[in-house]
Design a protein around this motif. Structure first.
Motif: not given
Length: 161
Positions: A81-87
């Motif tokens: 999954y993509m770590n949207w929070a980190a991005l």
């Protein structure tokens, strides 16, 4: 039906080709940089040429790795999954720096960026990150402003120095 491994190899190959193309474009642009330094042995195109060469070597290695089966499959335990929070934290840090450097100055804007990007990479100690970011930004400011004479954003802290 396309095998997932084959799809990953093609994606890896595309990345290698993209990096190699980027190296070629950078090399082309480095070749058109005018060299007005009659006495210096190191001209303004040296670093673009070095970066272009490094990208070319990286691109070739990536292409070879892709042709051997790719590298995407090597990290099977990695999350899918993509770590949207980190991005979001990293993007916010960059946005704050770009928008606040004119008002806060280089040191404070860079400190805020450092804290937010460190948060994006998982740090939970903003005070320590702020101290590290402030120190690095102060050294960078002094290096550019005082040593090289290049103005990079004056603000609250910079006016005290």
């Amino acid at each position: 039906m396309v095998d997932n491994g084959d799809h990953a190899s093609r994606a890896d190959l595309a990345i290698g080709i993209g990096i190699t193309a980027l190296a070629a474009i950078l090399g082309w642009q480095a070749s058109v940089i005018p060299d007005n330094s009659a006495y210096a042995q190191v001209g303004p195109a040296l670093f673009p040429w070095l970066i272009s060469a490094a990208l070319l070597v990286l691109g070739v290695f990536l292409i070879v790795a892709a042709l051997r089966g790719g590298w995407s499959h090597e990290s099977e335990d990695a999350p899918e999954y993509m770590n949207w929070a980190a991005l979001g934290w990293v993007s916010l840090g960059l946005l704050i720096n770009v928008s606040a450097i004119e008002y806060l100055g280089f040191i404070l804007a860079s400190t805020a960026m450092f804290v937010l990007i460190a948060r994006g990479f998982g740090s939970r100690t903003p005070i320590r990150d702020g101290a590290i970011g402030f120190s690095l930004a102060l050294v960078a400011y002094v290096g550019f402003d005082r040593v090289l004479g290049y103005k990079i954003g004056s603000g609250i802290i910079e006016s005290l120095i």
